[in-house]
Design an enzyme around this catalytic site. Structure first.
Site, short mmCIF file in Angstrom:
data_model
loop_
_atom_site.label_atom_id
_atom_site.label_comp_id
_atom_site.label_asym_id
_atom_site.label_seq_id
_atom_site.Cartn_x
_atom_site.Cartn_y
_atom_site.Cartn_z
N TYR A 125 3.87 8.18 2.31
CA TYR A 125 3.50 7.21 1.27
C TYR A 125 3.32 7.87 -0.10
O TYR A 125 3.79 7.36 -1.12
CB TYR A 125 2.22 6.48 1.70
CG TYR A 125 1.73 5.46 0.71
CD1 TYR A 125 2.39 4.24 0.55
CD2 TYR A 125 0.60 5.68 -0.06
CE1 TYR A 125 1.94 3.29 -0.36
CE2 TYR A 125 0.14 4.75 -0.98
CZ TYR A 125 0.81 3.55 -1.11
OH TYR A 125 0.36 2.62 -2.01
N VAL A 154 1.94 1.24 -11.31
CA VAL A 154 1.06 1.80 -12.34
C VAL A 154 1.75 2.82 -13.22
O VAL A 154 1.19 3.26 -14.22
CB VAL A 154 -0.22 2.45 -11.75
CG1 VAL A 154 -1.15 1.41 -11.19
CG2 VAL A 154 0.14 3.50 -10.72
N LYS A 162 7.26 -0.22 -2.92
CA LYS A 162 6.86 -1.07 -1.79
C LYS A 162 7.88 -2.16 -1.49
O LYS A 162 7.98 -2.63 -0.36
CB LYS A 162 5.49 -1.70 -2.09
CG LYS A 162 4.35 -0.68 -2.22
CD LYS A 162 3.07 -1.35 -2.73
CE LYS A 162 1.96 -0.31 -2.91
NZ LYS A 162 0.75 -0.90 -3.54
N TYR A 182 -0.84 -7.91 -7.94
CA TYR A 182 -2.24 -7.79 -7.57
C TYR A 182 -3.01 -9.01 -8.05
O TYR A 182 -2.60 -10.14 -7.86
CB TYR A 182 -2.84 -6.50 -8.14
CG TYR A 182 -2.01 -5.29 -7.81
CD1 TYR A 182 -1.73 -4.97 -6.47
CD2 TYR A 182 -1.49 -4.49 -8.80
CE1 TYR A 182 -0.95 -3.86 -6.15
CE2 TYR A 182 -0.73 -3.37 -8.48
CZ TYR A 182 -0.46 -3.07 -7.16
OH TYR A 182 0.29 -1.98 -6.86
#
Lengths: 306, 306, 306, 306
Positions: free
Chosen positions: C190, C260, C66, C242
């Protein structure tokens, strides 16, 4: 079918589950109630009253008081009451503040705590803070046929001691101007109103005007208009059991209002009223045996509206 | 009082407000409806059917289809249906996804869009994706006395074109395992089910089993059990009008389900069924004149449950 | 102090916790990673590169992509990108849809999943759906000094199989008009972008332009403007981890972005870049040993910005 | 570059926008501030102090007091403070109660109102309700080099009169046990703490320990540990400007804390501190000209951390 006979069959059938669940313990004064206690009364429009179990034991009516304070506030304020409180299900728990923030301090309905505080606020606007409680008591007592309704001061004091969540709701609404009077006055009246004690026998009588278009058929006194009764009953059906209102509507099919003291008031329009009390609660905070008893009674007496 | 006479008095009294409000425009195929159109039919348990206005004009039943798909799904799945969808008011708008995230992808009730998708998913699990729509159609058509219910393909295509919010709901629930079938299949059936067209006359007949404990008194066919009817009616009363369910309960006092096509189905248990259609909607997305007409009819025919 | 020496001391100190935590298992293709694996690389502005552990093992960069897609989108779209995505912390989990409903389909920042989809959508608008992935890959590969960055097709396929929550986000935003292209195209790009694989050595190089005002000091190529770098780093610091972004800022004190797959990219403006990888995650979904290693490195190399 | 020269250039450049925006009017005592007023001071680690405009005018520091009360509470309570308040951005407005309900009464960070009340509660636990305010004042005054910091009693009284939303937050947290002392005591101290007045010159000095690892370089006194300073600065950067913290981080690139009185404190670690005051606020409640001035200053003095 004979209602006394039905009551006795219901009592026999709920006996195995008496004591299942948990007595309310959010305030110490309620935590001492006997989880296995049970009383139930049903009054017909002709005045016939039937009972089983501990129907003459006083219990803390708690949120059931919201039905009567709503009737009293509506009598005085009329539809202007709905400026400050809605009449829609909330989809949240009884003491949630999230909905208030989303909707500018206007509670969804008069049966969640925030909404009940608005109703009490309206009564104080009418009678003043010193007379408000007394007028609520007088309204209920007259509806119950002068049964000697009273406030349990120990419970009221306990409500006050453990009332911070309600204080938060009151100040939140005050900051939006929803409450017109001092939060401390509104809360003081509210805490006492929740601590009112009645028997199932007197509660069933007190609710009778809701089954008879606003008039107590025994005394002939009017407590609400036809339209107000329609609205109160509709609100009990859609919002009377917090987050299990839909479940109660499905299983019992009657307007009903529960309290954490273990009481439930159910109205069968045009037929009569049933009051039940059993302190052990299910997960949603409604009387476990009381709900089951009403499900049985509604079914056997063919009262389900649907 | 004679229902035809009441219908005519209601029709006369709502004429001044016909056209007030806005026709649904979220899909182009609905935006062309005549805002001033009005039709209304009432069927009694004995089969007598009364109508006024454009009661033979087909309109898009939209969310009213959720009542029939729920009855069909319950007939097949029984109470296991409630594993994946609740029966409580949501307190949020019909297409809200917030509640789904808070409650792990399980929608609050079968009448919000997410819940209706779960119901359709259950029907696909029973009949397969190729037969599901046809079974829903057959169910409604049989309930309506073989009235020739059909799907408007232009509306279905428009639903599909503008269906991204529903797609989002479906994939969201799929990610939690709430949906068992492919979201594309569930959505395809759902879009077509919403595009079903009926007249108020056939819709009133189709709902009659809900007023008669599950049996259509005209054909004698059973469409649901006594318990299922109690639950469907309770759900219509508590959740049938989205964020104005409480208001409808207060004003009309009957289980009802509205659709953005301007239709409303109202059930008077033990007495009959009323269907109304008028495309101009109020702010909550329910037919403006239709709601008013039901309020008048319920009052004049003394049908209010409360 | 010598960075190689620091890296080795850090490696020694995190060895006891390697394997603590849980490898991401939301897609099967990630669940097979060795929880005890560890690699770490640090590159200084002068081009010196230091490494310990499995710094040449390719791992799935997941959300770290991202950062690079944001830089690419900003280069093309400039500040118009902020019309469709904000730059504020969200206060909710990475895949939450609640915030989207509250704020009309505009995601809070480019590092939550919804925001990253908007960024990818912008890249498709620029290059078309067929070239978008290739351009993202080329951007990263060039930033990494032509390190041969690639997409793991098994992981991409697994993302696609388990991508319903992301589909829900995409269709939700499409219904608000936030996405300009077909959700299926945005999602396809994506899913592949998340499946990019790099080593910590190439990732540290790829991030170097963020520590040097937009220019890779090794190749001399510009990848972003001064202002864009300020914004990207600010976003990494405030939103890069996050729901534990604040914790990372407190403990490490550097702009960072985790994935992750167990990777974390950290930027020390004016000094260098550190990349770490260790697949076992803490409760918030960030590499457990990786976070600890960065805390040690930042402290020992005196890089904490605060 | 010479900071005095920069200050003067900044002052010249913001003059055209002075008065744009709205002065805080949630309490009457703030609504009378001159919207066009402006003062700015910058102090370097060597003690050199530079100023422009009304740098000797006292203004209401409001939420900037939360930085100092946090430092004081941390000094006493250490990391146990984080048991009752988090260190993550909230994603909601400064006075939101929604997050509190979702997360069991534990506020997200010490800079939203709920979190600041927890910090004040901790100070009362340490010093008692009668000394708490005085200790906060003494802490700030000492940090400011005995500048004669004082409380504006009119503003404090106004806070009290209009403090129902804060009362609601306090009672809400009390109901969860987050607050250990009486809400009335916590609120009383908090209302006075918000009404503290300082000049930009004294505020810049007071913040200097945050730019110097906890030690005021002028007096040599330690006010916080290295780790505490890292955390306070990280919190200012991620949460210091409520719902525009990300924007401030992007534009200014420094830890900063704003107050609705129009003040902003910004910390350049290892370099110095800037304080600015201009009462007209932008939509997010931060000083409009003040933010712009800090953006210019940070850019021209090359202080942006990113």
């Amino acid at each position: 079918m004979n209602w006394q006979f039905i009551l006795e069959s219901v009592y026999a059938d709920v006996k195995p589950v008496l004591g299942e669940g948990r007595v309310a313990d959010y305030i110490p004064a309620l935590a001492t109630a006997d989880p296995g206690a049970f009383g139930m009364s049903a009054v017909m429009l002709n005045g016939d009253c039937f009972s089983v179990g501990a129907s003459d034991t006083r219990f803390s009516i708690q949120s059931i008081s919201k039905v009567f304070s709503l009737a009293l506030a509506l009598r005085n304020a009329g539809d202007t009451l709905w400026d400050d409180v809605g009449h829609e299900p909330s989809g949240t728990t009884f003491n949630s503040i999230v909905q208030l923030e989303r909707e500018n301090g206007r509670p969804r309905n008069p049966f969640i705590n925030a909404g009940a505080l608005v109703v009490t606020d309206s009564i104080i606007s009418q009678y003043g803070r010193d007379r408000a409680l007394q007028e609520i008591l007088a309204f209920i007592d007259k509806a119950a046929g002068s049964a000697g309704v009273s406030v349990n001061k120990t419970v009221a004091a306990s409500e006050e001691t453990w009332g911070d969540r309600n204080r938060s709701l009151a100040y939140f609404m005050k900051s939006f101007g929803t409450l017109k009077n001092l939060p401390t006055d509104v809360l003081n009246t509210y805490f006492h109103q929740c601590a009112i004690e009645m028997t199932t026998a007197s509660m069933a009588h007190a609710g009778l005007f809701l089954a008879n278009d606003g008039i107590d058929p025994i005394s002939g006194s009017r407590f609400a208009t036809h339209e107000q009764v329609n609205r109160i009953n509709a609100l009990m059906l859609t919002c009377g059991h917090y987050d299990m209102s839909g479940d109660f509507a499905c299983r019992v099919g009657l307007p009903g209002k529960s309290g954490v003291g273990g009481g439930i008031l159910a109205v069968a329009p045009g037929k009569g009223v049933i009051a039940v009390w059993s302190p052990a609660l299910n997960q949603a905070g409604n009387s476990h045996a009381g709900t089951l008893a009403l499900e049985f009674f509604s079914d056997r007496a063919d009262l389900n509206l649907f």
